[in-house]
Design a protein around this motif. Structure first.
Motif, PDB file in Angstrom:
ATOM      1  N   TRP A 142      66.920 -79.056 -85.378  1.00 55.91           N
ATOM      2  CA  TRP A 142      65.562 -78.258 -85.897  1.00 55.91           C
ATOM      3  C   TRP A 142      64.567 -79.030 -86.834  1.00 55.91           C
ATOM      4  N   ARG A 143      63.352 -78.836 -86.726  1.00 57.54           N
ATOM      5  CA  ARG A 143      62.485 -79.303 -87.619  1.00 57.54           C
ATOM      6  C   ARG A 143      61.513 -78.231 -88.024  1.00 57.54           C
ATOM      7  N   ALA A 144      61.041 -78.229 -89.106  1.00 58.98           N
ATOM      8  CA  ALA A 144      59.784 -77.392 -89.698  1.00 58.98           C
ATOM      9  C   ALA A 144      58.548 -78.102 -89.623  1.00 58.98           C
ATOM     10  N   LEU A 145      58.462 -79.335 -89.657  1.00 56.69           N
ATOM     11  CA  LEU A 145      56.961 -79.794 -89.527  1.00 56.69           C
ATOM     12  C   LEU A 145      56.391 -80.252 -88.335  1.00 56.69           C
TER      13      LEU A 145
ATOM     14  N   ALA B 161      61.682 -63.824 -95.955  1.00 55.75           N
ATOM     15  CA  ALA B 161      60.543 -63.979 -96.750  1.00 55.75           C
ATOM     16  C   ALA B 161      59.916 -65.324 -97.233  1.00 55.75           C
ATOM     17  N   LEU B 162      61.033 -66.320 -96.886  1.00 61.34           N
ATOM     18  CA  LEU B 162      60.654 -67.928 -97.218  1.00 61.34           C
ATOM     19  C   LEU B 162      59.920 -68.472 -96.020  1.00 61.34           C
ATOM     20  N   PRO B 163      59.200 -69.511 -96.748  1.00 57.45           N
ATOM     21  CA  PRO B 163      58.758 -70.203 -95.587  1.00 57.45           C
ATOM     22  C   PRO B 163      59.541 -71.068 -94.503  1.00 57.45           C
ATOM     23  N   ASP B 164      59.318 -71.451 -93.373  1.00 53.10           N
ATOM     24  CA  ASP B 164      60.273 -71.868 -92.465  1.00 53.10           C
ATOM     25  C   ASP B 164      60.896 -73.128 -93.023  1.00 53.10           C
TER      26      ASP B 164
ATOM     27  N   GLU C 101      61.659 -73.954 -95.919  1.00 49.17           N
ATOM     28  CA  GLU C 101      62.612 -73.544 -96.917  1.00 49.17           C
ATOM     29  C   GLU C 101      63.948 -72.815 -96.206  1.00 49.17           C
ATOM     30  N   ARG C 102      63.721 -72.165 -95.195  1.00 55.10           N
ATOM     31  CA  ARG C 102      64.834 -71.566 -94.378  1.00 55.10           C
ATOM     32  C   ARG C 102      65.640 -72.532 -93.728  1.00 55.10           C
ATOM     33  N   LEU C 103      64.634 -73.764 -93.020  1.00 61.16           N
ATOM     34  CA  LEU C 103      65.771 -74.810 -92.612  1.00 61.16           C
ATOM     35  C   LEU C 103      66.342 -75.571 -93.726  1.00 61.16           C
ATOM     36  N   GLU C 104      65.729 -75.810 -94.747  1.00 57.85           N
ATOM     37  CA  GLU C 104      66.692 -76.394 -95.958  1.00 57.85           C
ATOM     38  C   GLU C 104      67.886 -75.614 -96.422  1.00 57.85           C
ATOM     39  N   HIS C 105      67.731 -74.230 -96.397  1.00 59.26           N
ATOM     40  CA  HIS C 105      68.985 -73.411 -96.713  1.00 59.26           C
ATOM     41  C   HIS C 105      69.978 -73.497 -95.608  1.00 59.26           C
ATOM     42  N   LEU C 106      69.681 -73.540 -94.435  1.00 59.13           N
ATOM     43  CA  LEU C 106      70.541 -73.797 -93.281  1.00 59.13           C
ATOM     44  C   LEU C 106      71.082 -75.331 -93.325  1.00 59.13           C
ATOM     45  N   ARG C 107      70.330 -76.262 -93.682  1.00 61.32           N
ATOM     46  CA  ARG C 107      70.931 -77.450 -93.681  1.00 61.32           C
ATOM     47  C   ARG C 107      72.102 -77.578 -94.820  1.00 61.32           C
ATOM     48  N   GLU C 108      71.665 -76.804 -95.993  1.00 62.40           N
ATOM     49  CA  GLU C 108      72.797 -76.955 -97.305  1.00 62.40           C
ATOM     50  C   GLU C 108      74.079 -76.150 -96.578  1.00 62.40           C
TER      51      GLU C 108
ATOM     52  N   PHE D  49      62.361 -87.614 -82.300  1.00 61.98           N
ATOM     53  CA  PHE D  49      63.869 -87.652 -82.231  1.00 61.98           C
ATOM     54  C   PHE D  49      64.573 -86.937 -81.789  1.00 61.98           C
ATOM     55  N   GLY D  50      63.915 -86.043 -80.591  1.00 54.36           N
ATOM     56  CA  GLY D  50      64.810 -84.910 -80.085  1.00 54.36           C
ATOM     57  C   GLY D  50      64.738 -83.729 -80.852  1.00 54.36           C
ATOM     58  N   THR D  51      64.082 -83.537 -82.000  1.00 56.01           N
ATOM     59  CA  THR D  51      64.066 -82.261 -82.731  1.00 56.01           C
ATOM     60  C   THR D  51      63.176 -81.421 -82.209  1.00 56.01           C
ATOM     61  N   VAL D  52      63.149 -80.151 -82.447  1.00 53.18           N
ATOM     62  CA  VAL D  52      62.428 -78.994 -81.856  1.00 53.18           C
ATOM     63  C   VAL D  52      61.963 -78.132 -83.142  1.00 53.18           C
ATOM     64  N   LEU D  53      61.023 -77.222 -82.727  1.00 53.90           N
ATOM     65  CA  LEU D  53      60.751 -76.158 -83.630  1.00 53.90           C
ATOM     66  C   LEU D  53      61.276 -74.926 -83.262  1.00 53.90           C
ATOM     67  N   PRO D  54      62.336 -74.322 -84.284  1.00 56.52           N
ATOM     68  CA  PRO D  54      63.039 -73.254 -83.748  1.00 56.52           C
ATOM     69  C   PRO D  54      62.001 -71.989 -83.884  1.00 56.52           C
ATOM     70  N   SER D  55      62.221 -71.005 -83.215  1.00 57.32           N
ATOM     71  CA  SER D  55      61.634 -69.512 -83.259  1.00 57.32           C
ATOM     72  C   SER D  55      62.043 -68.956 -84.436  1.00 57.32           C
ATOM     73  N   PRO D  56      61.114 -67.925 -84.788  1.00 58.43           N
ATOM     74  CA  PRO D  56      61.898 -67.104 -86.074  1.00 58.43           C
ATOM     75  C   PRO D  56      63.064 -66.299 -85.511  1.00 58.43           C
ATOM     76  N   GLU D  57      63.334 -65.876 -84.432  1.00 53.74           N
ATOM     77  CA  GLU D  57      64.521 -65.392 -83.897  1.00 53.74           C
ATOM     78  C   GLU D  57      65.788 -66.328 -83.861  1.00 53.74           C
ATOM     79  N   GLU D  58      65.394 -67.715 -83.769  1.00 56.71           N
ATOM     80  CA  GLU D  58      66.395 -68.507 -83.943  1.00 56.71           C
ATOM     81  C   GLU D  58      66.848 -68.667 -85.355  1.00 56.71           C
TER      82      GLU D  58
END
Length: 201
Positions: free
Chosen positions: A144-147, A99-102, A104-111, A155-164
């Motif tokens: 991964w990046r969210a923006l 339910a979180l925006p992408d 925030e999901r990425l922030e949590h995974l980085r944590e 810098f080689g980052t990519v936008l992950p899919s919801p499945e990822e």
């Protein structure tokens, strides 16, 4: 990945899967080279599922604890519990995370990567090796990046899919459960196994 002298098939499998590389058993007398990676018809390298890597790491860790190859000291148990709690705080149940925006999901995974890295820095031996393998399994999150790029370099980052996102969060939950079991006094391998339904196994 080929076996080196003295390595068992299980050791090669663990090393291969942890590195996201192909694992193949050849018949006796096979003289042809085996691939290190697997490619799709579109020639894109297929990445090993993070959940599967965590499952393989967990099985090996639980086996070592059960066989008393890995005898956890009280300090190791405490650190494993602490890491498990940190992962649980970072990544909650699926309905919460999805339910979180992408961003925030990425922030949590980085944590979760930070929790593992800090725990790794505080220990040595088999717990450190296990945590290192877990960090390696979640390594795709680092790219991964969210923006949006807005025309600049990424810098080689990519936008992950919801499945990822879901795959990585599921892998973290498996790791939470694994750390809790590993830190327990006993592990019954006949009773406790990582959930492989998402792997198709």
């Amino acid at each position: 990945m080929a076996a080196r002298t003295g390595e068992s098939a299980a050791e090669v499998k663990l090393a291969s899967v942890s590195a996201g590389r192909a694992f193949t058993l050849a018949p006796p007398g096979w003289s042809h080279p085996l691939p290190d990676t697997v490619t799709s018809p579109s020639s894109r390298v297929l990445r090993m599922d993070m959940r599967r890597i965590i499952s393989v790491l967990t099985e090996e860790a639980e086996r070592q604890v059960q066989d008393q190859v890995w005898k956890m000291a009280p300090g190791e148990r405490a650190l494993a519990h602490e890491a498990e709690a940190g992962l649980r705080d970072a990544v909650g149940p699926p309905e919460v995370q999805e339910a979180l925006p992408d961003i925030e999901r990425l922030e949590h995974l980085r944590e979760t990567l930070a929790v593992l890295a800090i725990s790794l820095a505080r220990t040595h031996g088999r717990l450190a090796w296990f945590l290192s393998g877990a960090l390696n399994a979640l390594e795709p999150v680092l790219r991964w990046r969210a923006l949006p790029a807005d025309g600049g370099g990424t810098f080689g980052t990519v936008l992950p899919s919801p499945e990822e996102y879901t795959e990585a969060e599921d892998a973290v939950r498996r790791l939470q459960e694994a750390l809790a079991r590993i830190a327990a006094e006993e592990i019954d391998l006949g009773r406790v196994r990582p959930d492989r339904q998402a792997d198709g196994n």
